[in-house]
Design a protein around this motif. Structure first.
Motif, short mmCIF file in Angstrom:
data_model
loop_
_atom_site.label_atom_id
_atom_site.label_comp_id
_atom_site.label_asym_id
_atom_site.label_seq_id
_atom_site.Cartn_x
_atom_site.Cartn_y
_atom_site.Cartn_z
N ASP A 1 21.39 7.78 -29.20
CA ASP A 1 21.22 8.82 -28.19
C ASP A 1 21.55 8.22 -26.82
O ASP A 1 20.85 7.31 -26.35
CB ASP A 1 19.78 9.31 -28.22
N PRO A 2 22.60 8.71 -26.15
CA PRO A 2 22.98 8.14 -24.86
C PRO A 2 21.97 8.39 -23.75
O PRO A 2 22.04 7.79 -22.69
CB PRO A 2 24.32 8.80 -24.54
N GLU A 3 20.98 9.26 -24.01
CA GLU A 3 19.92 9.52 -23.03
C GLU A 3 18.67 8.68 -23.29
O GLU A 3 17.75 8.68 -22.48
CB GLU A 3 19.54 11.00 -23.04
N ALA A 4 18.63 7.98 -24.42
CA ALA A 4 17.45 7.19 -24.77
C ALA A 4 17.46 5.86 -24.01
O ALA A 4 18.52 5.25 -23.83
CB ALA A 4 17.42 6.92 -26.28
N ASP A 5 16.28 5.44 -23.59
CA ASP A 5 16.16 4.13 -22.95
C ASP A 5 16.58 3.05 -23.94
O ASP A 5 16.39 3.19 -25.14
CB ASP A 5 14.72 3.86 -22.52
N PHE A 6 17.14 1.97 -23.41
CA PHE A 6 17.60 0.88 -24.27
C PHE A 6 16.49 0.34 -25.17
O PHE A 6 16.73 0.08 -26.34
CB PHE A 6 18.22 -0.25 -23.44
N ASP A 7 15.28 0.22 -24.63
CA ASP A 7 14.19 -0.30 -25.46
C ASP A 7 13.85 0.66 -26.59
O ASP A 7 13.54 0.24 -27.70
CB ASP A 7 12.96 -0.66 -24.63
N ARG A 8 13.95 1.96 -26.34
CA ARG A 8 13.70 2.94 -27.40
C ARG A 8 14.78 2.86 -28.49
O ARG A 8 14.52 3.12 -29.66
CB ARG A 8 13.63 4.35 -26.83
N THR B 1 19.82 3.71 -19.61
CA THR B 1 20.39 4.49 -20.71
C THR B 1 21.90 4.32 -20.70
O THR B 1 22.49 3.92 -19.69
CB THR B 1 20.06 5.99 -20.60
N ILE B 2 22.53 4.63 -21.81
CA ILE B 2 23.99 4.56 -21.88
C ILE B 2 24.62 5.50 -20.87
O ILE B 2 25.56 5.14 -20.17
CB ILE B 2 24.47 4.85 -23.31
N ASN B 3 24.10 6.72 -20.77
CA ASN B 3 24.65 7.67 -19.80
C ASN B 3 24.53 7.15 -18.37
O ASN B 3 25.46 7.30 -17.56
CB ASN B 3 23.96 9.03 -19.91
N ALA B 4 23.40 6.52 -18.05
CA ALA B 4 23.20 6.00 -16.69
C ALA B 4 24.14 4.84 -16.40
O ALA B 4 24.71 4.75 -15.30
CB ALA B 4 21.75 5.57 -16.51
N THR C 1 34.27 8.67 -22.16
CA THR C 1 34.91 7.59 -22.92
C THR C 1 34.04 6.33 -22.86
O THR C 1 33.87 5.64 -23.88
CB THR C 1 36.31 7.29 -22.35
N ILE C 2 33.49 6.05 -21.70
CA ILE C 2 32.60 4.89 -21.54
C ILE C 2 31.35 5.08 -22.39
O ILE C 2 30.91 4.15 -23.08
CB ILE C 2 32.23 4.68 -20.06
N VAL C 3 30.79 6.28 -22.36
CA VAL C 3 29.59 6.57 -23.17
C VAL C 3 29.90 6.33 -24.64
O VAL C 3 29.13 5.68 -25.35
CB VAL C 3 29.10 8.02 -22.92
N GLN C 4 31.03 6.84 -25.10
CA GLN C 4 31.36 6.68 -26.52
C GLN C 4 31.57 5.20 -26.88
O GLN C 4 31.13 4.75 -27.92
CB GLN C 4 32.61 7.50 -26.88
#
Length: 84
Positions: free
Chosen positions: A27-34, A67-70, A6-9
């Motif tokens: 992409d929740p696995e992508a670095d914020f800068d990417r 990342t969002i997931n992290a 839910t947080i990821v979304q």
């Protein structure tokens, strides 16, 4: 505390709004800068997370959890520690 998914979304939706793109492109696995988040947008995300979930998230955590997931995992772990 909501589930990590839910947080990821929520974060995906917020970042998509900031960048004016569909959430499905975040992409929740992508670095914020990417993803295209500069430091000002990252701080905006940080403030919104604090308001949405009532958790103080130090700015350095965005660098340690880029990342969002992290970030979602950090929030989940931090809340469980506070509640426990």
């Amino acid at each position: 505390m909501p589930a990590q998914e839910t947080i990821v979304q929520w974060c995906r939706n917020y970042v998509a709004q900031l960048l004016d793109v569909p959430a499905s492109e975040i992409d929740p696995e992508a670095d914020f800068d990417r993803l295209g988040l500069d430091s000002a947008l990252a701080v905006s995300l940080l403030i919104e997370i604090e308001q949405e979930y009532g958790i103080d998230l130090p700015p350095e955590e965005l660098f340690e959890n880029p990342t969002i997931n992290a970030v979602a995992a950090y929030l989940q772990a931090h809340t469980q520690n506070v509640v426990a």
